[in-house]
Every structure is written in structure tokens, then in C-alpha cells.
Design a protein around this motif. Structure first.
Motif, PDB file in Angstrom:
ATOM      1  N   ILE A  40      -3.562  85.912 -11.440  1.00  0.00           N
ATOM      2  CA  ILE A  40      -2.225  86.146 -10.878  1.00  0.00           C
ATOM      3  C   ILE A  40      -1.240  85.114 -11.422  1.00  0.00           C
ATOM      4  CG2 ILE A  40      -0.878  86.107  -8.731  1.00  0.00           C
ATOM      5  CD1 ILE A  40      -3.420  87.257  -7.346  1.00  0.00           C
ATOM      6  N   GLY A  41      -1.686  83.862 -11.508  1.00  0.00           N
ATOM      7  CA  GLY A  41      -0.836  82.809 -12.082  1.00  0.00           C
ATOM      8  C   GLY A  41      -0.503  83.090 -13.536  1.00  0.00           C
ATOM      9  N   SER A  42      -1.474  83.597 -14.281  1.00  0.00           N
ATOM     10  CA  SER A  42      -1.242  83.940 -15.692  1.00  0.00           C
ATOM     11  C   SER A  42      -0.223  85.064 -15.818  1.00  0.00           C
ATOM     12  CB  SER A  42      -2.550  84.351 -16.363  1.00  0.00           C
ATOM     13  OG  SER A  42      -3.456  83.295 -16.374  1.00  0.00           O
ATOM     14  N   ILE A  43      -0.352  86.067 -14.969  1.00  0.00           N
ATOM     15  CA  ILE A  43       0.595  87.186 -14.992  1.00  0.00           C
ATOM     16  C   ILE A  43       1.999  86.698 -14.616  1.00  0.00           C
ATOM     17  CG2 ILE A  43       1.221  89.365 -13.870  1.00  0.00           C
ATOM     18  CD1 ILE A  43      -1.859  89.857 -13.609  1.00  0.00           C
ATOM     19  N   ALA A  44       2.080  85.859 -13.598  1.00  0.00           N
ATOM     20  CA  ALA A  44       3.383  85.324 -13.172  1.00  0.00           C
ATOM     21  C   ALA A  44       4.003  84.483 -14.284  1.00  0.00           C
ATOM     22  CB  ALA A  44       3.226  84.495 -11.897  1.00  0.00           C
ATOM     23  N   GLY A  97       1.038  73.045 -23.281  1.00  0.00           N
ATOM     24  CA  GLY A  97       0.850  73.734 -22.000  1.00  0.00           C
ATOM     25  C   GLY A  97      -0.616  73.913 -21.651  1.00  0.00           C
ATOM     26  N   ALA A  98      -1.436  74.236 -22.652  1.00  0.00           N
ATOM     27  CA  ALA A  98      -2.875  74.402 -22.405  1.00  0.00           C
ATOM     28  C   ALA A  98      -3.497  73.082 -21.966  1.00  0.00           C
ATOM     29  CB  ALA A  98      -3.562  74.928 -23.659  1.00  0.00           C
ATOM     30  N   ALA A  99      -3.053  71.990 -22.564  1.00  0.00           N
ATOM     31  CA  ALA A  99      -3.579  70.685 -22.167  1.00  0.00           C
ATOM     32  C   ALA A  99      -3.100  70.300 -20.773  1.00  0.00           C
ATOM     33  CB  ALA A  99      -3.167  69.625 -23.184  1.00  0.00           C
ATOM     34  N   LEU A 100      -1.811  70.542 -20.509  1.00  0.00           N
ATOM     35  CA  LEU A 100      -1.215  70.133 -19.244  1.00  0.00           C
ATOM     36  C   LEU A 100      -1.705  70.971 -18.060  1.00  0.00           C
ATOM     37  CD1 LEU A 100       0.939  68.246 -17.956  1.00  0.00           C
ATOM     38  CD2 LEU A 100       2.594  70.054 -18.366  1.00  0.00           C
ATOM     39  N   PHE A 101      -1.714  72.298 -18.235  1.00  0.00           N
ATOM     40  CA  PHE A 101      -2.013  73.173 -17.110  1.00  0.00           C
ATOM     41  C   PHE A 101      -3.473  73.606 -17.022  1.00  0.00           C
ATOM     42  CE2 PHE A 101       2.549  74.050 -17.961  1.00  0.00           C
ATOM     43  CZ  PHE A 101       3.038  73.508 -16.778  1.00  0.00           C
ATOM     44  N   LEU A 102      -4.178  73.625 -18.152  1.00  0.00           N
ATOM     45  CA  LEU A 102      -5.561  74.104 -18.149  1.00  0.00           C
ATOM     46  C   LEU A 102      -6.581  73.011 -18.451  1.00  0.00           C
ATOM     47  CD1 LEU A 102      -4.967  77.478 -20.046  1.00  0.00           C
ATOM     48  CD2 LEU A 102      -5.126  77.106 -17.571  1.00  0.00           C
TER      49      LEU A 102
END
Length: 152
Positions: A69-73, A113-118
Motif C-alpha cells: 500500500i505504501g508503494s502504491i501511495a 531513496g532505496a537506502a533511506l526508506f528501504l
């Protein structure tokens, strides 16, 4: 060969979309992006039904997670509304040659973003590539100004 052709087709479609946005002129770009977003779900739904079958959609919905859901948002609001809206707004107000180089920053933002959020690790090669891209953008943006200021 198919992934290469699809990538080339995607780049061509993005270029055509940029040309349409530029030709639209100074309009409400957020509204432009919102209204244009009504079209892609139709062929994507048809492709999903054709390639995956009608049972894939209920199966995917039954396995939806908070991360999904977060990915879709993120894709709907940050990437599409903000990203494409800001991009179209910039193209409508500035010369394409001034705006287009910033598209090179997209992979750098994706890595960050991948480093920060994932929590993904950034490799040395990615850091070097990001520095090169950022340096190239700085030269592209500020280079002409610096050359004009340089005394003869």
C-alpha cells in the motif's frame, strides 16, 4: 531483446509525453497530470487480464501488505503527482535544454531513496556513479555562467 525494445519504447513514450506537456504551454500541470493518469489503468488492466488471467487480480489484492500500500501511495502521489507534475511545470516554463539534464538525477534519487526508506546498502560503484552524475549536472547548470564570468 524484448526488455531492450520495451525500454526504448518507454523512452520514446516519455519523450512524446514531454512534447505534449511542452506544447500544452502554461496550464495547470497538476490537473494535466491527474487527467492524463486516467488513461494508463485501462491498457494495464487488459494486459494483466490477458497475461496473468482473471484470477491474478483477486489473488494480488488478497496478499496486499502495508508495504505494498505504501508503494502504491508513493507511486501515485510522490512519483506521479509531484514528480510528473513538477517536471511538466518546469518544461512549460523553461527551455527544454535547461530542464532535461535533471532527468539524469532520477537514478541517483532512486538509489538514495532505496537506502533511506528501504535500508538498502549503497555500493561503491553507485556512489562513484552518483558523484559523476551530480558533477555533470553541476557543470551543465553552472558551467555556462562560470565561463561567462571568466575574464578574457
Amino acid at each position: 531483446l524484448l526488455p531492450l525494445l520495451l525500454t526504448i519504447a518507454a523512452a520514446g513514450c516519455w519523450g512524446l509525453g514531454n512534447m505534449v506537456g511542452k506544447a500544452a504551454g502554461r496550464i495547470d500541470m497538476l490537473g494535466f497530470v491527474v487527467w492524463s493518469a486516467l488513461i494508463p489503468p485501462i491498457p494495464l488492466l487488459l494486459a494483466s487480464l490477458l497475461l496473468d488471467g482473471p484470477g491474478a487480480i483477486p489473488l494480488a489484492l488478497s496478499h496486499l501488505t502495508i508495504k505494498g500500500i505504501g508503494s502504491i501511495a508513493f507511486m501515485a502521489y510522490i512519483a506521479t503527482l509531484f514528480g510528473f507534475g513538477a517536471w511538466a511545470w518546469l518544461l512549460s516554463r523553461y527551455n527544454t535544454g535547461q530542464v532535461a539534464p535533471f532527468a539524469l538525477f532520477v537514478p541517483v534519487a532512486g538509489i538514495a531513496g532505496a537506502a533511506l526508506f528501504l535500508g538498502e546498502a549503497i555500493t561503491e560503484v553507485e556512489i562513484i556513479g552518483s558523484v559523476l552524475v551530480f558533477g555533470g549536472l553541476l557543470i551543465n547548470v553552472f558551467g555556462p555562467r562560470l565561463r561567462r564570468r571568466k575574464p578574457a
